[in-house]
Design a protein around this motif. Structure first.
Motif, PDB file in Angstrom:
ATOM      1  N   ASP A 101     -22.427  10.927-128.953  1.00 26.61           N
ATOM      2  CA  ASP A 101     -21.451  10.575-127.922  1.00 26.61           C
ATOM      3  C   ASP A 101     -21.227  11.743-126.965  1.00 26.61           C
ATOM      4  O   ASP A 101     -21.090  12.893-127.378  1.00 26.61           O
ATOM      5  CB  ASP A 101     -20.130  10.174-128.589  1.00 26.61           C
ATOM      6  CG  ASP A 101     -19.147   9.591-127.601  1.00 26.61           C
ATOM      7  OD1 ASP A 101     -19.584   9.153-126.518  1.00 26.61           O
ATOM      8  OD2 ASP A 101     -17.942   9.584-127.917  1.00 26.61           O
ATOM      9  N   LEU A 102     -21.204  11.437-125.678  1.00 30.88           N
ATOM     10  CA  LEU A 102     -21.024  12.463-124.653  1.00 30.88           C
ATOM     11  C   LEU A 102     -19.558  12.779-124.406  1.00 30.88           C
ATOM     12  O   LEU A 102     -19.237  13.772-123.770  1.00 30.88           O
ATOM     13  CB  LEU A 102     -21.681  12.017-123.342  1.00 30.88           C
ATOM     14  CG  LEU A 102     -23.187  11.756-123.401  1.00 30.88           C
ATOM     15  CD1 LEU A 102     -23.669  11.184-122.078  1.00 30.88           C
ATOM     16  CD2 LEU A 102     -23.935  13.016-123.758  1.00 30.88           C
ATOM     17  N   GLY A 103     -18.658  11.925-124.872  1.00 32.04           N
ATOM     18  CA  GLY A 103     -17.240  12.154-124.657  1.00 32.04           C
ATOM     19  C   GLY A 103     -16.782  11.602-123.320  1.00 32.04           C
ATOM     20  O   GLY A 103     -17.552  11.038-122.544  1.00 32.04           O
ATOM     21  N   ASP A 104     -15.505  11.781-123.067  1.00 28.75           N
ATOM     22  CA  ASP A 104     -14.898  11.273-121.841  1.00 28.75           C
ATOM     23  C   ASP A 104     -15.076  12.302-120.728  1.00 28.75           C
ATOM     24  O   ASP A 104     -14.585  13.423-120.838  1.00 28.75           O
ATOM     25  CB  ASP A 104     -13.408  11.006-122.085  1.00 28.75           C
ATOM     26  CG  ASP A 104     -12.766  10.246-120.937  1.00 28.75           C
ATOM     27  OD1 ASP A 104     -13.375  10.168-119.847  1.00 28.75           O
ATOM     28  OD2 ASP A 104     -11.652   9.738-121.140  1.00 28.75           O
ATOM     29  N   PRO A 105     -15.760  11.944-119.648  1.00 27.79           N
ATOM     30  CA  PRO A 105     -15.963  12.904-118.561  1.00 27.79           C
ATOM     31  C   PRO A 105     -14.654  13.310-117.877  1.00 27.79           C
ATOM     32  O   PRO A 105     -14.586  14.342-117.221  1.00 27.79           O
ATOM     33  CB  PRO A 105     -16.897  12.175-117.594  1.00 27.79           C
ATOM     34  CG  PRO A 105     -16.804  10.748-117.950  1.00 27.79           C
ATOM     35  CD  PRO A 105     -16.415  10.675-119.380  1.00 27.79           C
ATOM     36  N   ARG A 106     -13.595  12.517-118.064  1.00 28.09           N
ATOM     37  CA  ARG A 106     -12.306  12.867-117.479  1.00 28.09           C
ATOM     38  C   ARG A 106     -11.669  14.065-118.194  1.00 28.09           C
ATOM     39  O   ARG A 106     -10.744  14.678-117.680  1.00 28.09           O
ATOM     40  CB  ARG A 106     -11.370  11.665-117.505  1.00 28.09           C
ATOM     41  CG  ARG A 106     -11.869  10.542-116.578  1.00 28.09           C
ATOM     42  CD  ARG A 106     -11.090   9.289-116.789  1.00 28.09           C
ATOM     43  NE  ARG A 106     -11.486   8.701-118.076  1.00 28.09           N
ATOM     44  CZ  ARG A 106     -11.444   7.412-118.374  1.00 28.09           C
ATOM     45  NH1 ARG A 106     -10.982   6.567-117.486  1.00 28.09           N
ATOM     46  NH2 ARG A 106     -11.826   6.979-119.537  1.00 28.09           N
ATOM     47  N   GLY A 109     -13.465  20.014-117.212  1.00 29.07           N
ATOM     48  CA  GLY A 109     -12.733  20.833-116.252  1.00 29.07           C
ATOM     49  C   GLY A 109     -12.982  20.363-114.830  1.00 29.07           C
ATOM     50  O   GLY A 109     -13.960  19.661-114.553  1.00 29.07           O
ATOM     51  N   PRO A 110     -12.111  20.751-113.906  1.00 29.36           N
ATOM     52  CA  PRO A 110     -12.241  20.285-112.516  1.00 29.36           C
ATOM     53  C   PRO A 110     -13.569  20.666-111.856  1.00 29.36           C
ATOM     54  O   PRO A 110     -14.138  19.873-111.115  1.00 29.36           O
ATOM     55  CB  PRO A 110     -11.077  20.958-111.791  1.00 29.36           C
ATOM     56  CG  PRO A 110     -10.199  21.551-112.837  1.00 29.36           C
ATOM     57  CD  PRO A 110     -10.947  21.599-114.121  1.00 29.36           C
ATOM     58  N   GLY A 111     -14.059  21.870-112.144  1.00 27.33           N
ATOM     59  CA  GLY A 111     -15.328  22.299-111.541  1.00 27.33           C
ATOM     60  C   GLY A 111     -16.494  21.461-112.030  1.00 27.33           C
ATOM     61  O   GLY A 111     -17.362  21.046-111.252  1.00 27.33           O
ATOM     62  N   VAL A 116     -20.365  16.745-111.543  1.00 25.71           N
ATOM     63  CA  VAL A 116     -20.806  15.440-112.041  1.00 25.71           C
ATOM     64  C   VAL A 116     -20.592  14.377-110.966  1.00 25.71           C
ATOM     65  O   VAL A 116     -21.437  13.502-110.774  1.00 25.71           O
ATOM     66  CB  VAL A 116     -20.067  15.090-113.359  1.00 25.71           C
ATOM     67  CG1 VAL A 116     -20.368  13.669-113.790  1.00 25.71           C
ATOM     68  CG2 VAL A 116     -20.454  16.073-114.460  1.00 25.71           C
ATOM     69  N   ARG A 117     -19.485  14.468-110.239  1.00 24.10           N
ATOM     70  CA  ARG A 117     -19.237  13.514-109.139  1.00 24.10           C
ATOM     71  C   ARG A 117     -20.264  13.699-108.021  1.00 24.10           C
ATOM     72  O   ARG A 117     -20.749  12.734-107.443  1.00 24.10           O
ATOM     73  CB  ARG A 117     -17.827  13.687-108.586  1.00 24.10           C
ATOM     74  CG  ARG A 117     -16.742  13.150-109.479  1.00 24.10           C
ATOM     75  CD  ARG A 117     -15.346  13.340-108.844  1.00 24.10           C
ATOM     76  NE  ARG A 117     -14.284  13.155-109.798  1.00 24.10           N
ATOM     77  CZ  ARG A 117     -13.794  11.975-110.147  1.00 24.10           C
ATOM     78  NH1 ARG A 117     -14.288  10.882-109.611  1.00 24.10           N
ATOM     79  NH2 ARG A 117     -12.815  11.886-111.021  1.00 24.10           N
ATOM     80  N   ALA A 118     -20.593  14.954-107.713  1.00 22.74           N
ATOM     81  CA  ALA A 118     -21.577  15.233-106.659  1.00 22.74           C
ATOM     82  C   ALA A 118     -22.939  14.649-107.018  1.00 22.74           C
ATOM     83  O   ALA A 118     -23.694  14.241-106.142  1.00 22.74           O
ATOM     84  CB  ALA A 118     -21.684  16.733-106.414  1.00 22.74           C
ATOM     85  N   LEU A 119     -23.254  14.613-108.311  1.00 24.18           N
ATOM     86  CA  LEU A 119     -24.519  14.027-108.749  1.00 24.18           C
ATOM     87  C   LEU A 119     -24.464  12.499-108.809  1.00 24.18           C
ATOM     88  O   LEU A 119     -25.478  11.847-109.038  1.00 24.18           O
ATOM     89  CB  LEU A 119     -24.890  14.576-110.132  1.00 24.18           C
ATOM     90  CG  LEU A 119     -25.244  16.055-110.182  1.00 24.18           C
ATOM     91  CD1 LEU A 119     -25.360  16.524-111.634  1.00 24.18           C
ATOM     92  CD2 LEU A 119     -26.538  16.308-109.442  1.00 24.18           C
ATOM     93  N   GLY A 120     -23.271  11.942-108.625  1.00 19.07           N
ATOM     94  CA  GLY A 120     -23.127  10.491-108.667  1.00 19.07           C
ATOM     95  C   GLY A 120     -23.145   9.932-110.072  1.00 19.07           C
ATOM     96  O   GLY A 120     -23.449   8.759-110.281  1.00 19.07           O
ATOM     97  N   LEU A 121     -22.807  10.759-111.067  1.00 17.07           N
ATOM     98  CA  LEU A 121     -22.867  10.331-112.467  1.00 17.07           C
ATOM     99  C   LEU A 121     -21.508  10.063-113.082  1.00 17.07           C
ATOM    100  O   LEU A 121     -21.426   9.495-114.175  1.00 17.07           O
ATOM    101  CB  LEU A 121     -23.581  11.402-113.309  1.00 17.07           C
ATOM    102  CG  LEU A 121     -25.042  11.650-112.987  1.00 17.07           C
ATOM    103  CD1 LEU A 121     -25.563  12.828-113.800  1.00 17.07           C
ATOM    104  CD2 LEU A 121     -25.851  10.404-113.278  1.00 17.07           C
ATOM    105  N   PHE A 122     -20.428  10.451-112.422  1.00 18.39           N
ATOM    106  CA  PHE A 122     -19.108  10.391-113.047  1.00 18.39           C
ATOM    107  C   PHE A 122     -18.745   8.970-113.464  1.00 18.39           C
ATOM    108  O   PHE A 122     -18.377   8.723-114.613  1.00 18.39           O
ATOM    109  CB  PHE A 122     -18.037  10.970-112.116  1.00 18.39           C
ATOM    110  CG  PHE A 122     -16.694  11.098-112.772  1.00 18.39           C
ATOM    111  CD1 PHE A 122     -16.418  12.195-113.569  1.00 18.39           C
ATOM    112  CD2 PHE A 122     -15.719  10.133-112.604  1.00 18.39           C
ATOM    113  CE1 PHE A 122     -15.190  12.326-114.194  1.00 18.39           C
ATOM    114  CE2 PHE A 122     -14.493  10.251-113.221  1.00 18.39           C
ATOM    115  CZ  PHE A 122     -14.221  11.344-114.016  1.00 18.39           C
TER     116      PHE A 122
END
Length: 140
Positions: A101-106, A109-111, A116-122
């Motif tokens: 399990d990768l866990g909750d991306p939320r 940390g903010p950085g 992850v958001r910049a990669l479009g994966l969030f």
């Protein structure tokens, strides 16, 4: 007809341009070195003259590289394709199966979240995490 291309040091080159570039580099560096060596050797300290001649030869190499770069344009072809979210989700599932399990991306940390958001994966990671929680019947 497209010329036959070669891969040299992970770059795509036309063999004729490669030979031309080598000839230009040798044609600028060697005469620059020899002329400078002759001029500096007659000026006094021979060892120091050879050192300066080597520097002039290196400058000749740089001049040859610039001339080659201007004459022979890159042969690369760069293609891009649109991301397929279905394939992205399948890959995330494979990673989870292999590594756990990768866990909750939320919870990141903010950085890291910004990357992850910049990669479009969030959103895909959040969906995957929530689907795994639903499968287990658990709550967050």
């Amino acid at each position: 007809m497209m010329p036959q291309l070669l891969e040299v040091w992970n770059d795509t080159v036309d063999p004729r341009h490669l030979i031309g570039g080598i000839a230009i580099a040798v044609g600028t560096a060697v005469p620059a070195y020899l002329i400078a060596d002759h001029l500096f050797a007659t000026g006094g300290d021979e060892a120091l003259g050879h050192s300066y001649a080597l520097l002039v030869g290196i400058v000749g190499c740089i001049v040859g590289a610039v001339v080659s770069g201007l004459l022979f344009k890159p042969k690369r072809v760069i293609t891009t394709s649109a991301a397929d979210t279905r394939n992205r989700q399948e890959i995330i599932d494979e990673v989870v199966e292999e590594y756990g399990d990768l866990g909750d991306p939320r919870d990141l940390g903010p950085g890291v979240q910004a990357e992850v958001r910049a990669l479009g994966l969030f959103d895909a990671l959040v969906d995957n995490h929530e689907a795994r929680i639903r499968e287990k019947g658990g709550h967050k």
